[in-house]
Design a protein around this motif. Structure first.
Motif, PDB file in Angstrom:
ATOM      1  N   ARG A 221      51.176  42.982  42.280  1.00 38.94           N
ATOM      2  CA  ARG A 221      52.358  42.748  41.008  1.00 38.94           C
ATOM      3  C   ARG A 221      52.433  41.283  40.639  1.00 38.94           C
ATOM      4  NH1 ARG A 221      56.325  46.311  39.779  1.00 38.94           N
ATOM      5  NH2 ARG A 221      55.930  47.122  41.856  1.00 38.94           N
ATOM      6  N   GLY A 222      52.151  41.177  39.263  1.00 37.34           N
ATOM      7  CA  GLY A 222      52.271  39.774  38.663  1.00 37.34           C
ATOM      8  C   GLY A 222      50.974  39.126  38.374  1.00 37.34           C
ATOM      9  N   ALA A 223      49.855  39.631  39.013  1.00 36.12           N
ATOM     10  CA  ALA A 223      48.519  39.166  38.856  1.00 36.12           C
ATOM     11  C   ALA A 223      47.913  39.306  37.318  1.00 36.12           C
ATOM     12  CB  ALA A 223      47.622  39.812  39.848  1.00 36.12           C
ATOM     13  N   ARG A 224      47.157  38.254  36.972  1.00 40.52           N
ATOM     14  CA  ARG A 224      46.586  38.354  35.761  1.00 40.52           C
ATOM     15  C   ARG A 224      45.320  38.746  35.977  1.00 40.52           C
ATOM     16  NH1 ARG A 224      45.309  33.789  33.696  1.00 40.52           N
ATOM     17  NH2 ARG A 224      45.477  34.543  31.587  1.00 40.52           N
ATOM     18  N   ALA A 225      44.663  39.864  35.045  1.00 38.25           N
ATOM     19  CA  ALA A 225      43.576  40.277  35.138  1.00 38.25           C
ATOM     20  C   ALA A 225      42.026  39.294  34.921  1.00 38.25           C
ATOM     21  CB  ALA A 225      43.334  41.847  34.206  1.00 38.25           C
ATOM     22  N   PRO A 226      42.381  38.424  33.927  1.00 36.58           N
ATOM     23  CA  PRO A 226      41.130  37.799  33.496  1.00 36.58           C
ATOM     24  C   PRO A 226      40.532  36.996  34.795  1.00 36.58           C
ATOM     25  CG  PRO A 226      42.616  37.717  31.782  1.00 36.58           C
ATOM     26  CD  PRO A 226      43.287  38.507  32.822  1.00 36.58           C
ATOM     27  N   PRO A 227      41.526  36.199  35.213  1.00 35.43           N
ATOM     28  CA  PRO A 227      40.842  35.377  36.681  1.00 35.43           C
ATOM     29  C   PRO A 227      40.313  36.157  37.577  1.00 35.43           C
ATOM     30  CG  PRO A 227      42.996  34.620  36.035  1.00 35.43           C
ATOM     31  CD  PRO A 227      42.822  36.014  35.228  1.00 35.43           C
ATOM     32  N   VAL A 228      40.666  37.627  37.890  1.00 34.90           N
ATOM     33  CA  VAL A 228      40.422  38.520  38.702  1.00 34.90           C
ATOM     34  C   VAL A 228      39.081  39.073  38.365  1.00 34.90           C
ATOM     35  CG1 VAL A 228      40.677  40.761  40.104  1.00 34.90           C
ATOM     36  CG2 VAL A 228      42.540  39.097  39.621  1.00 34.90           C
ATOM     37  N   LEU A 229      38.898  39.382  37.181  1.00 34.74           N
ATOM     38  CA  LEU A 229      37.770  39.728  36.625  1.00 34.74           C
ATOM     39  C   LEU A 229      36.444  38.825  36.674  1.00 34.74           C
ATOM     40  CD1 LEU A 229      38.952  41.540  33.016  1.00 34.74           C
ATOM     41  CD2 LEU A 229      38.134  42.633  35.193  1.00 34.74           C
ATOM     42  N   ASP A 230      36.859  37.621  36.507  1.00 36.02           N
ATOM     43  CA  ASP A 230      35.664  36.645  36.633  1.00 36.02           C
ATOM     44  C   ASP A 230      35.314  36.585  38.215  1.00 36.02           C
ATOM     45  OD1 ASP A 230      36.008  35.768  33.910  1.00 36.02           O
ATOM     46  OD2 ASP A 230      37.259  34.348  34.183  1.00 36.02           O
ATOM     47  N   ALA A 231      36.101  36.463  38.951  1.00 33.64           N
ATOM     48  CA  ALA A 231      35.861  36.405  40.254  1.00 33.64           C
ATOM     49  C   ALA A 231      35.292  37.476  40.947  1.00 33.64           C
ATOM     50  CB  ALA A 231      37.328  36.185  40.978  1.00 33.64           C
ATOM     51  N   VAL A 232      35.476  38.640  40.460  1.00 34.85           N
ATOM     52  CA  VAL A 232      34.678  40.047  40.769  1.00 34.85           C
ATOM     53  C   VAL A 232      33.333  39.680  40.385  1.00 34.85           C
ATOM     54  CG1 VAL A 232      34.607  42.547  40.399  1.00 34.85           C
ATOM     55  CG2 VAL A 232      36.826  41.439  40.879  1.00 34.85           C
ATOM     56  N   ASP A 233      33.089  39.428  38.883  1.00 35.01           N
ATOM     57  CA  ASP A 233      31.703  39.174  38.408  1.00 35.01           C
ATOM     58  C   ASP A 233      30.824  38.049  39.289  1.00 35.01           C
ATOM     59  OD1 ASP A 233      32.224  40.868  36.539  1.00 35.01           O
ATOM     60  OD2 ASP A 233      32.754  39.583  35.022  1.00 35.01           O
ATOM     61  N   ARG A 234      31.506  37.068  39.770  1.00 32.13           N
ATOM     62  CA  ARG A 234      30.842  36.176  40.549  1.00 32.13           C
ATOM     63  C   ARG A 234      30.202  36.662  41.737  1.00 32.13           C
ATOM     64  NH1 ARG A 234      34.923  32.554  38.345  1.00 32.13           N
ATOM     65  NH2 ARG A 234      35.928  32.669  40.337  1.00 32.13           N
ATOM     66  N   LEU A 235      31.374  37.479  42.292  1.00 35.36           N
ATOM     67  CA  LEU A 235      30.885  38.174  43.872  1.00 35.36           C
ATOM     68  C   LEU A 235      30.076  38.945  43.646  1.00 35.36           C
ATOM     69  CD1 LEU A 235      31.622  38.243  46.774  1.00 35.36           C
ATOM     70  CD2 LEU A 235      33.417  39.890  46.212  1.00 35.36           C
ATOM     71  N   LEU A 236      29.709  39.821  42.634  1.00 35.87           N
ATOM     72  CA  LEU A 236      28.993  40.953  42.540  1.00 35.87           C
ATOM     73  C   LEU A 236      27.714  40.753  41.820  1.00 35.87           C
ATOM     74  CD1 LEU A 236      31.425  44.181  41.710  1.00 35.87           C
ATOM     75  CD2 LEU A 236      30.491  43.335  43.946  1.00 35.87           C
ATOM     76  N   GLU A 237      27.757  39.457  41.275  1.00 33.29           N
ATOM     77  CA  GLU A 237      26.318  39.018  40.371  1.00 33.29           C
ATOM     78  C   GLU A 237      25.094  39.464  41.136  1.00 33.29           C
ATOM     79  OE1 GLU A 237      24.333  35.465  37.803  1.00 33.29           O
ATOM     80  OE2 GLU A 237      26.492  35.457  38.959  1.00 33.29           O
ATOM     81  N   PRO A 238      24.988  38.886  42.809  1.00 32.79           N
ATOM     82  CA  PRO A 238      23.623  39.089  43.256  1.00 32.79           C
ATOM     83  C   PRO A 238      23.485  40.488  43.470  1.00 32.79           C
ATOM     84  CG  PRO A 238      25.416  37.547  44.532  1.00 32.79           C
ATOM     85  CD  PRO A 238      25.909  38.180  43.412  1.00 32.79           C
ATOM     86  N   TYR A 239      24.496  41.482  43.330  1.00 29.14           N
ATOM     87  CA  TYR A 239      24.108  42.912  43.734  1.00 29.14           C
ATOM     88  C   TYR A 239      24.016  43.880  42.383  1.00 29.14           C
ATOM     89  CZ  TYR A 239      26.091  41.434  48.023  1.00 29.14           C
ATOM     90  OH  TYR A 239      26.569  40.524  49.186  1.00 29.14           O
ATOM     91  N   GLY A 240      23.752  43.097  41.161  1.00 25.92           N
ATOM     92  CA  GLY A 240      23.371  43.851  39.931  1.00 25.92           C
ATOM     93  C   GLY A 240      24.683  44.161  39.406  1.00 25.92           C
ATOM     94  N   GLY A 241      25.543  43.191  39.533  1.00 23.54           N
ATOM     95  CA  GLY A 241      26.802  43.367  38.918  1.00 23.54           C
ATOM     96  C   GLY A 241      26.813  43.720  37.271  1.00 23.54           C
ATOM     97  N   GLN A 242      27.463  44.582  36.721  1.00 28.81           N
ATOM     98  CA  GLN A 242      27.314  44.762  35.321  1.00 28.81           C
ATOM     99  C   GLN A 242      28.346  44.525  34.315  1.00 28.81           C
ATOM    100  OE1 GLN A 242      26.164  49.235  35.036  1.00 28.81           O
ATOM    101  NE2 GLN A 242      24.527  48.816  36.284  1.00 28.81           N
ATOM    102  N   GLY A 243      29.471  43.854  35.259  1.00 24.93           N
ATOM    103  CA  GLY A 243      30.830  43.269  34.158  1.00 24.93           C
ATOM    104  C   GLY A 243      31.719  44.071  34.692  1.00 24.93           C
ATOM    105  N   ALA A 244      32.550  43.610  35.502  1.00 25.93           N
ATOM    106  CA  ALA A 244      33.842  44.274  35.470  1.00 25.93           C
ATOM    107  C   ALA A 244      34.879  44.282  34.386  1.00 25.93           C
ATOM    108  CB  ALA A 244      34.809  43.554  36.787  1.00 25.93           C
ATOM    109  N   TYR A 245      35.676  45.242  34.324  1.00 33.13           N
ATOM    110  CA  TYR A 245      36.454  45.466  32.858  1.00 33.13           C
ATOM    111  C   TYR A 245      37.808  46.102  33.205  1.00 33.13           C
ATOM    112  CZ  TYR A 245      34.745  50.321  33.390  1.00 33.13           C
ATOM    113  OH  TYR A 245      34.363  51.649  33.597  1.00 33.13           O
ATOM    114  N   PRO A 246      39.051  45.591  32.711  1.00 31.03           N
ATOM    115  CA  PRO A 246      40.187  46.124  32.973  1.00 31.03           C
ATOM    116  C   PRO A 246      40.439  47.689  32.590  1.00 31.03           C
ATOM    117  CG  PRO A 246      40.264  44.769  31.206  1.00 31.03           C
ATOM    118  CD  PRO A 246      38.936  44.617  31.583  1.00 31.03           C
ATOM    119  N   LEU A 247      41.891  48.091  33.142  1.00 32.41           N
ATOM    120  CA  LEU A 247      42.139  49.506  32.760  1.00 32.41           C
ATOM    121  C   LEU A 247      41.982  49.770  31.235  1.00 32.41           C
ATOM    122  CD1 LEU A 247      43.179  52.506  33.471  1.00 32.41           C
ATOM    123  CD2 LEU A 247      45.313  51.257  33.647  1.00 32.41           C
ATOM    124  N   ALA A 248      42.573  48.650  30.607  1.00 35.66           N
ATOM    125  CA  ALA A 248      43.044  48.587  29.066  1.00 35.66           C
ATOM    126  C   ALA A 248      41.567  48.808  28.455  1.00 35.66           C
ATOM    127  CB  ALA A 248      43.400  47.310  28.654  1.00 35.66           C
TER     128      ALA A 248
END
Length: 787
Positions: A221-248
């Motif tokens: 609750r209260g978390a902002r999506a953009p910083p989380v998306l950036d962190a997820v992309d950095r973590l999944l990049e070695p595994y072929g991450g295709q870019g996290a995206y929000p519910l919107a």
């Protein structure tokens, strides 16, 4: 009942035609406000409740493959409340009696416990039993559209393996409120399916044991999506991450949001036009009453009635009309909203959707309608306060026409007496005539706008499926293929032409604007699918620049010459900086085009195509489709005719149906304005017309004196109404347009011509009704009336 109240009822009954017309205009404005606001509330609250009840994820992160241990790292990221992994794979369903294979998505069910995120609602049947890898759940809308149910068998090809499954249950999911076949934008329940299978079964089919290829996350609750998306992309990049995206940006939710946005815009744009017309009409009617009843007003004040009591009498007249219109509009809005909400059950796959009347909208509609009516009558009521008994009981001073426009002597000599009477009234009361012109112009403008919007919908379909896309069949491959696959298809019996394409997911950035979409790679000189300009001419493709659809250009705020950053989510995942070479007219979707060889070079690959467009011989199409379905590298094939029918059905349902409702309402308003103008003109000149009859003028000449004025006013209003209509078209087209399709706000001479005919027809009908009143009028009674 007080004498003034009895007089009020008599006045309302005497002007019942005008009262009904004005109340109808107010009712239309309130009805639109209540209906659209109620639909927005119903859709938004139902969506929110459905998402919360079934835990729809806040973030989606597709990737190539990652071990399940990575889920623990995702769950520990700041702002993440929960992380789950699942397997997602493309499939193809073969249905008996259907030539084209149906594209599908296979999703894994949790291994041990029910999913906390993206939970399912079981509509019928049961979940797969533990250890039964051949049992599946199927999306309910797909099953209903194809006559499937629990106990039926389903044949599907997944990752090149053909399997047979038993359907044990039908499910609904908040993730699939709006379902479209891959590569298309219009939903079609019969041509796209979702299959949920036990995790072990999906893992075995797609070689994902101990791994996942899509992460779904919920946020704290209260978390902002953009910083989380950036962190997820950095973590999944070695595994072929295709870019996290929000519910919107999730496809289904995005289109639900677009529908709600369009309804909100309509609720703000349409009602003010109706209420402004009602305010003008009430001003004219009340002004006429006060002028006709000067002596009565003086007598009432002489007998002891206060200024407030007399003014209150006329205020009650205004409020009675406004409240009647508001009540009628609220009831009509409730009824029409309940009827319309059933369309959204089919349009979006909510398990339930009940029309909720927004009390605030009813209060706002009533308040605004009363305020508009009061605005129309306030100026006139000031005259009531100023009238003193002695002054009011004296005949009003004759109007001073010394400064009014005059008819030239030369022109007057060429005109007969009735025509000169018409022209004199027009020149002596320019403000009154200008108000009538404005009212009729707004009525015509509404008609012109809605007819143009209707034509715009038809143009969207024609442009998308006749001019831009000139193929017959689109074949989608399981993965990008070389030219050998195209040569093989081109040699098949019945294929006349083949044109390759490649669609690559991409994140566009321009300044502060971003958009998650795709780049379509087209051959240098495409023939079957082209980018076109506003004049429907082919836009040449370049290897060093993007051609953006105008809808995407608007989203990014980009123009030719601007540089767009495009982060490709496939292959080597390069980040390209490309200038905008041109902006094309986009009727469907938000496309971006690049020359095919340049796109493949950017990905570090040779020739590759993700799908192919075909023109085929109609006589051999069935056999050709069957042969295509048997090819292992074909993920699916779609007929342009089926895609066009799906889009047409979409545009005729949901938000698209509103154009028919608004068109009918615009016709009602146009007639109401013209009819009121005719009735007011007759009420003002009844004594003059009776005098003309006594003086020997024929009935035709008397009618000409009255209706000639209205004809001139109407003809003057037509060009102004056309300009008003164009302005309204811009507003309404923006409300109807979304990322799925764009309704062009073009000036259509035919549409404005039809609107003019509607106004002229209203003039004819109103003239006939008023002429009937002239014929029925008691001349002696009218002449005895003192004004």
């Amino acid at each position: 009942m007080s004498p003034l109240d009895r007089k009020l009822l008599r006045d309302l009954w005497a002007a019942k035609g005008q009262v009904a017309a004005i109340a109808a205009v107010i009712a239309v404005g309130v009805m639109v406000l209540v209906m659209f606001t109620g639909l927005v509330l119903s859709l938004d609250e139902t969506r929110r409740a459905y998402y919360e009840r079934h835990g729809l994820a806040d973030v989606f992160a597709p990737l190539e493959r990652a071990p399940r241990a990575v889920l623990d790292d995702l769950a520990e990221l700041p702002g993440v409340a929960r992380a789950e992994g699942r397997i997602r794979g493309a499939g193809r369903i073969d249905l008996p009696g259907r030539a084209l294979p149906v594209q599908a998505v296979a999703l894994s069910l949790p291994q041990d416990t029910p999913a906390a995120l993206n939970g399912l609602r079981l509509a019928e049947g049961s979940r797969p039993a533990p250890g039964r890898n051949d049992e599946v759940l199927v999306l309910e809308s797909f099953a209903r559209a194809n006559g499937l149910g629990p106990g039926d068998r389903l044949s599907a090809t997944m990752n090149g393996t053909r399997r047979s499954f038993v359907i044990v249950g039908l499910a609904q999911s908040p993730e699939f409120l709006y379902t479209t076949p891959p590569g298309e934008l219009a939903p079609d329940d019969a041509r796209f399916g979702v299959i949920w299978m036990p995790h072990k079964a999906v893992a075995a089919l797609y070689d994902m044991e101990g791994a996942f290829n899509e992460a779904i996350l919920s946020l704290q609750r209260g978390a902002r999506a953009p910083p989380v998306l950036d962190a997820v992309d950095r973590l999944l990049e070695p595994y072929g991450g295709q870019g996290a995206y929000p519910l919107a940006e999730q496809t289904s939710n995005r289109f639900v949001s677009e529908e709600i946005r369009g309804l909100e815009m309509m609720s703000r744009a349409v009602p003010p036009a109706f209420l402004a017309i009602a305010a003008f009409l009430l001003y004219i009617v009340v002004w006429r009453m006060v002028q006709a009843e000067r002596e009565e007003i003086g007598l009432l004040k002489a007998f002891g009635y206060t200024d407030a009591e007399v003014a209150g009498h006329y205020a009650k007249f205004v409020l009675a009309i406004a409240l009647a219109g508001a009540l009628l509009g609220a009831l009509a809005g409730l009824a029409l909203g309940r009827a319309t909400v059933s369309l959204y059950i089919q349009y979006f796959k909510f398990p339930f959707l009940v029309f909720r009347l927004d009390p605030a909208a009813v209060v706002l509609g009533g308040t605004v309608s009363v305020a508009a009516a009061a605005t129309g009558g306030l100026v006139v009521l000031r005259q009531v306060f100023r009238l003193q008994p002695a002054e009011a009981m004296r005949p009003p001073a004759p109007p001073d026409y010394s400064r009014a426009g005059r008819i030239g002597a030369g022109l007057a000599a060429r005109l007969d007496q009735p025509t000169r009477m018409v022209l004199r009234r027009l020149t002596r009361q320019p403000l009154r005539m200008g108000g009538a012109v404005a009212g009729i112009a707004v009525g015509m403008g509404l008609c012109a706008a809605m007819i143009t919007i209707h034509a715009g919908f038809e143009r969207t379909v024609r442009l998308g499926f006749e001019v831009v896309n000139r193929s017959d069949v689109t074949v989608t491959f399981t993965h990008p293929l070389s030219e050998a696959a195209l040569y093989r298809i081109a040699r098949m019996e019945g294929v006349r032409a083949v044109e390759p394409q490649r669609h690559v997911p991409v994140a566009f950035r321009h300044g502060l604007e971003t958009h998650r979409g795709a780049i379509s790679g087209l051959v240098e000189r495409p023939e079957l699918f082209r980018a076109l300009d506003e004049e429907e001419r082919a836009v040449p493709l370049r290897a060093d620049g993007l051609v953006l659809g105008d809808a995407l250009a608007d989203i990014l705020g980009a123009a030719p010459g601007d540089v767009i950053e495009a982060e490709l989510r496939e292959g080597a995942r390069p980040v390209l900086r490309l200038p905008v070479a041109a902006v094309a007219a986009s009727a469907i979707g938000t496309p971006a085009y690049l020359e095919l060889s340049a796109l493949n070079r950017a990905l570090g690959e040779g020739f590759r195509a993700s799908d192919a467009l075909l023109t085929v011989d109609a006589a051999q199409s069935d056999a050709l489709v069957q042969a295509l379905a048997e090819m292992p590298f074909v993920a699916g094939a779609s007929s342009k005719a089926e895609a066009r029918a799906a889009l047409q059905e979409l545009m005729d349902s949901g938000m698209g149906t509103m154009r028919f409702i608004n068109m009918a309402l615009a016709f009602i308003v146009a007639f109401g304005v013209v009819y009121n103008a005719a009735r007011i003109a007759y009420a003002e000149r009844a004594r003059d017309l009776a005098s003309l009859s006594v003086m020997g003028f024929s009935r035709g000449e008397v009618t000409f004196v009255l209706l000639g004025e209205l004809v001139v006013v109407t003809l003057l209003a037509l060009p102004i109404g056309s300009a008003v209509g164009y302005g309204l078209t811009l507003v309404i087209a923006a409300a109807f347009s979304n990322e799925l399709y764009q309704v062009q706000a073009l000036f259509s001479a035919a549409s404005h011509g039809y609107a003019a005919l509607v106004v002229l027809a209203a003039l004819l009908v109103s003239g006939l009704l008023v002429r009937r009143d002239i014929a029925r009028a008691d001349i002696l009674a009218v002449l005895k009336t003192r004004e």
